[in-house]
Design a protein around this motif. Structure first.
Motif, short mmCIF file in Angstrom:
data_model
loop_
_atom_site.label_atom_id
_atom_site.label_comp_id
_atom_site.label_asym_id
_atom_site.label_seq_id
_atom_site.Cartn_x
_atom_site.Cartn_y
_atom_site.Cartn_z
N ASP A 11 70.22 47.02 50.89
CA ASP A 11 71.52 47.83 51.46
C ASP A 11 71.27 49.06 51.02
O ASP A 11 70.77 49.77 50.45
CB ASP A 11 72.67 46.62 50.78
CG ASP A 11 72.79 47.07 49.42
OD1 ASP A 11 72.21 47.85 48.75
OD2 ASP A 11 73.73 46.22 48.94
N ASP A 12 72.39 49.78 51.34
CA ASP A 12 72.71 51.08 51.15
C ASP A 12 72.63 51.63 49.66
O ASP A 12 72.36 52.70 49.45
CB ASP A 12 73.96 51.72 51.87
CG ASP A 12 74.02 51.50 53.20
OD1 ASP A 12 72.78 51.55 53.99
OD2 ASP A 12 74.92 51.53 53.92
N ALA A 13 72.90 50.73 48.83
CA ALA A 13 73.07 50.86 47.25
C ALA A 13 71.62 50.65 46.78
O ALA A 13 71.55 50.77 45.33
CB ALA A 13 74.07 50.23 46.67
N GLY A 14 70.67 50.16 47.62
CA GLY A 14 69.36 49.79 47.14
C GLY A 14 69.34 48.54 46.37
O GLY A 14 68.21 48.27 45.62
N GLY A 28 81.23 44.16 39.44
CA GLY A 28 80.55 44.56 40.51
C GLY A 28 79.29 45.29 39.78
O GLY A 28 79.03 45.20 38.50
N ILE A 29 78.39 45.67 40.58
CA ILE A 29 77.02 46.09 40.57
C ILE A 29 77.35 47.54 40.61
O ILE A 29 77.43 48.46 41.55
CB ILE A 29 75.93 45.71 41.16
CG1 ILE A 29 75.98 44.16 40.92
CG2 ILE A 29 74.72 46.49 40.78
CD1 ILE A 29 75.02 43.51 41.79
N GLN A 30 77.02 48.48 39.36
CA GLN A 30 77.21 49.95 39.31
C GLN A 30 75.83 50.55 39.61
O GLN A 30 74.75 50.04 39.85
CB GLN A 30 77.61 50.61 37.91
CG GLN A 30 79.10 49.76 37.49
CD GLN A 30 79.44 50.22 36.22
OE1 GLN A 30 78.54 50.78 35.53
NE2 GLN A 30 80.54 50.30 35.75
N PRO A 36 73.77 48.59 35.70
CA PRO A 36 74.87 47.71 35.09
C PRO A 36 75.78 46.90 35.78
O PRO A 36 76.06 47.32 36.74
CB PRO A 36 75.67 48.92 34.27
CG PRO A 36 75.12 49.97 34.40
CD PRO A 36 74.31 50.05 35.46
N VAL A 37 75.79 45.62 35.62
CA VAL A 37 76.40 44.67 36.21
C VAL A 37 77.79 44.48 35.44
O VAL A 37 77.61 44.04 34.38
CB VAL A 37 75.64 43.45 36.55
CG1 VAL A 37 76.56 42.28 37.64
CG2 VAL A 37 74.35 43.61 37.26
N GLN A 38 78.87 44.80 35.84
CA GLN A 38 80.12 44.85 34.98
C GLN A 38 80.96 43.56 35.40
O GLN A 38 81.18 43.14 36.44
CB GLN A 38 80.50 46.04 35.31
CG GLN A 38 82.00 46.51 34.60
CD GLN A 38 82.82 47.61 34.80
OE1 GLN A 38 82.16 48.62 35.04
NE2 GLN A 38 84.06 47.85 34.65
N ASN A 91 67.26 44.93 35.19
CA ASN A 91 65.96 45.68 35.66
C ASN A 91 66.06 45.87 37.21
O ASN A 91 66.62 45.16 37.96
CB ASN A 91 64.75 44.88 35.52
CG ASN A 91 63.63 45.44 36.18
OD1 ASN A 91 63.70 45.80 37.24
ND2 ASN A 91 62.37 45.48 35.44
N GLU A 92 66.19 47.47 37.72
CA GLU A 92 66.49 47.37 38.91
C GLU A 92 65.52 46.83 40.04
O GLU A 92 65.90 46.42 41.29
CB GLU A 92 66.15 48.82 39.47
CG GLU A 92 67.38 49.77 38.72
CD GLU A 92 67.31 51.43 39.11
OE1 GLU A 92 67.43 51.45 40.34
OE2 GLU A 92 67.03 52.08 38.17
N GLU A 93 64.22 46.39 39.68
CA GLU A 93 63.22 45.75 40.49
C GLU A 93 64.00 44.47 40.89
O GLU A 93 63.60 43.79 41.88
CB GLU A 93 62.00 45.78 39.91
CG GLU A 93 61.32 47.18 40.04
CD GLU A 93 59.93 47.29 39.32
OE1 GLU A 93 59.54 46.28 38.80
OE2 GLU A 93 59.20 48.22 39.49
N ASP A 94 64.31 43.75 39.95
CA ASP A 94 64.89 42.38 39.94
C ASP A 94 66.25 42.48 40.95
O ASP A 94 66.32 41.54 41.91
CB ASP A 94 65.44 41.92 38.63
CG ASP A 94 64.25 41.45 37.68
OD1 ASP A 94 63.25 41.54 38.13
OD2 ASP A 94 64.71 40.88 36.71
N LEU A 95 66.83 43.35 40.98
CA LEU A 95 68.28 43.51 41.69
C LEU A 95 67.84 43.84 43.03
O LEU A 95 68.48 43.39 44.08
CB LEU A 95 69.31 44.35 40.93
CG LEU A 95 69.77 43.88 39.74
CD1 LEU A 95 71.03 44.78 39.33
CD2 LEU A 95 70.00 42.38 39.56
#
Length: 106
Positions: A11-14, A28-30, A36-38, A91-95
Motif C-alpha cells: 500500500d502507500d505506506a509500504g 496502528g502501524i507507524q 512500531p506497531v502500537q 521487521n519491515e520485510e515481514d510487514l
C-alpha cells in the motif's frame, strides 16, 4: 538487473496489502524504521491481549513467526490520552510480506 526479483503488493505506506491491521481505533502501524506497531489502552492486560491477537493473526498470514526486534512500553499521563503505549518493533520485510512473496516465487 537480477532475474530473481521479488514483487511485493504494497500500500502507500509500504505495508503488504494482506497484512492484518490492528483492529482497535487506538492501535496502528507507524511509519518509522522498524515499523512500531502500537497498542494503546488504559488497561495494560487489554493492550497486551490485543498485541498478542495481532501477532497471532500476522504470524498465520505470514506463515512464520513475525520478527519482533523489541517491545517498548511507555505511558502517557495526559488526561485525554490512553495511559499505556505498547509498541512492537517489527521487521519491515515481514510487514511488507516479503517471506510470502519469496515462497510464492518458487
Amino acid at each position: 538487473m537480477s532475474e530473481n526479483q521479488v514483487t511485493l503488493d504494497l500500500d502507500d505506506a509500504g505495508l503488504a496489502q494482506g497484512l492484518p491491521r490492528p483492529q482497535h481505533e487506538l492501535d496502528g502501524i507507524q511509519d518509522v524504521p522498524f515499523r512500531p506497531v502500537q497498542f494503546r489502552d488504559n488497561d495494560l492486560p487489554t493492550a497486551l491481549e490485543r498485541a498478542a491477537h495481532w501477532l497471532r493473526d500476522t504470524q498465520q498470514w505470514l506463515g512464520e513467526p513475525v520478527d519482533v526486534i523489541a517491545v517498548h512500553l511507555d505511558y502517557d499521563d495526559r488526561s485525554e490520552a490512553a495511559y499505556y503505549e505498547l509498541k512492537l518493533l517489527c521487521n519491515e520485510e515481514d510487514l511488507a510480506g516479503a517471506p510470502i512473496a519469496v515462497r510464492d516465487r518458487h
